[in-house]
Scaffold this active site. Structure first.
Site, PDB file in Angstrom:
ATOM      1  N   GLU A  87      51.337  18.958  56.780  1.00 25.00           N
ATOM      2  CA  GLU A  87      50.050  18.815  56.234  1.00 25.00           C
ATOM      3  C   GLU A  87      50.082  17.936  54.804  1.00 25.00           C
ATOM      4  O   GLU A  87      50.890  18.800  54.212  1.00 25.00           O
ATOM      5  CB  GLU A  87      49.523  19.118  56.851  1.00 25.00           C
ATOM      6  CG  GLU A  87      48.777  19.394  58.078  1.00 25.00           C
ATOM      7  CD  GLU A  87      48.920  20.839  58.644  1.00 25.00           C
ATOM      8  OE1 GLU A  87      50.258  21.499  57.833  1.00 25.00           O
ATOM      9  OE2 GLU A  87      49.705  21.205  59.879  1.00 25.00           O
TER      10      GLU A  87
ATOM     11  N   ASN B 277      46.678  12.823  47.644  1.00 23.03           N
ATOM     12  CA  ASN B 277      47.944  12.873  47.443  1.00 23.03           C
ATOM     13  C   ASN B 277      49.215  12.112  47.122  1.00 23.03           C
ATOM     14  O   ASN B 277      49.871  12.144  48.398  1.00 23.03           O
ATOM     15  CB  ASN B 277      48.483  14.551  47.455  1.00 23.03           C
ATOM     16  CG  ASN B 277      49.745  15.350  47.005  1.00 23.03           C
ATOM     17  OD1 ASN B 277      49.930  14.329  45.968  1.00 23.03           O
ATOM     18  ND2 ASN B 277      49.516  16.542  47.145  1.00 23.03           N
TER      19      ASN B 277
ATOM     20  N   ILE C  52      55.352  22.811  49.003  1.00 23.90           N
ATOM     21  CA  ILE C  52      56.356  22.643  48.234  1.00 23.90           C
ATOM     22  C   ILE C  52      55.432  22.282  47.101  1.00 23.90           C
ATOM     23  O   ILE C  52      54.329  21.508  46.696  1.00 23.90           O
ATOM     24  CB  ILE C  52      57.302  21.531  48.848  1.00 23.90           C
ATOM     25  CG1 ILE C  52      58.399  21.160  47.751  1.00 23.90           C
ATOM     26  CG2 ILE C  52      56.489  19.905  49.058  1.00 23.90           C
ATOM     27  CD1 ILE C  52      59.287  20.128  48.839  1.00 23.90           C
ATOM     28  N   ALA C  53      56.487  22.564  45.625  1.00 26.13           N
ATOM     29  CA  ALA C  53      55.341  22.296  44.638  1.00 26.13           C
ATOM     30  C   ALA C  53      56.550  22.551  43.204  1.00 26.13           C
ATOM     31  O   ALA C  53      57.307  23.280  43.791  1.00 26.13           O
ATOM     32  CB  ALA C  53      54.428  22.877  43.722  1.00 26.13           C
TER      33      ALA C  53
ATOM     34  N   TYR D 289      57.663  11.626  50.889  1.00 29.42           N
ATOM     35  CA  TYR D 289      57.637  12.594  52.387  1.00 29.42           C
ATOM     36  C   TYR D 289      58.063  10.824  53.386  1.00 29.42           C
ATOM     37  O   TYR D 289      59.078  10.584  53.789  1.00 29.42           O
ATOM     38  CB  TYR D 289      56.846  12.520  52.711  1.00 29.42           C
ATOM     39  CG  TYR D 289      56.335  13.994  52.167  1.00 29.42           C
ATOM     40  CD1 TYR D 289      56.992  14.425  51.882  1.00 29.42           C
ATOM     41  CD2 TYR D 289      54.369  14.351  52.211  1.00 29.42           C
ATOM     42  CE1 TYR D 289      56.151  16.336  51.145  1.00 29.42           C
ATOM     43  CE2 TYR D 289      54.382  15.672  51.641  1.00 29.42           C
ATOM     44  CZ  TYR D 289      55.365  16.810  50.628  1.00 29.42           C
ATOM     45  OH  TYR D 289      55.077  17.325  50.218  1.00 29.42           O
TER      46      TYR D 289
END
Length: 140
Positions: A99, A104, A65-66, A111
């Site tokens: 992961e 980060n 995801i970005a 999350y």
């Protein structure tokens, strides 16, 4: 995600990650049963984010995801993550895994707001630079 989006997705991938996936990886995933790939389009800027999920029976993995650096901090990552969770749930996924680099902290914070819990640490999981991965999971 369409095949025509892959070039832009790879650009975002290179901006966001030190070990980016190649275009061929995304093209293969577009054909893979159980894989879900989305792009997020901005009215002015086109594709500004993407997410990759794969599901096997009752388990899923948020593989990637970005969001572009320019568009971070506006809730787009949360929007994409919410979409991943909704689709995973609709496909019968009961446990969603991911992961993330231990450094980060912004992603980890995101999350956790969606209910992901720490499961384990994978030593030296990432290259460039070498770093541990935090394995997280949320029950759906």
């Amino acid at each position: 995600m369409l095949a025509t989006d892959v070039g832009r997705v790879v650009e975002i991938e290179h901006e966001a990650f030190t070990s980016p996936w190649k275009a061929e990886t995304f093209m293969t995933l577009l054909e893979r049963p159980g894989a879900e790939l989305w792009v997020l389009e901005h009215p002015r800027d086109g594709v500004v984010g993407y997410a990759v999920l794969w599901c096997i029976l009752d388990q899923g993995e948020l593989a990637n995801i970005a969001v572009t650096a320019e568009h971070r901090g506006h809730g787009l990552g949360a929007f994409l993550l919410g979409r991943v969770i909704d689709v995973a749930r609709s496909r019968g996924v009961e446990s969603l895994y991911l992961e993330v680099r231990v450094s980060n902290v912004e992603a980890i914070r995101l999350y956790r707001t969606f209910g992901f819990k720490d499961l384990a640490v994978r030593k030296d999981y990432y290259d460039t630079p070498r770093e541990d991965a935090l394995v997280m999971m949320v029950g759906l």
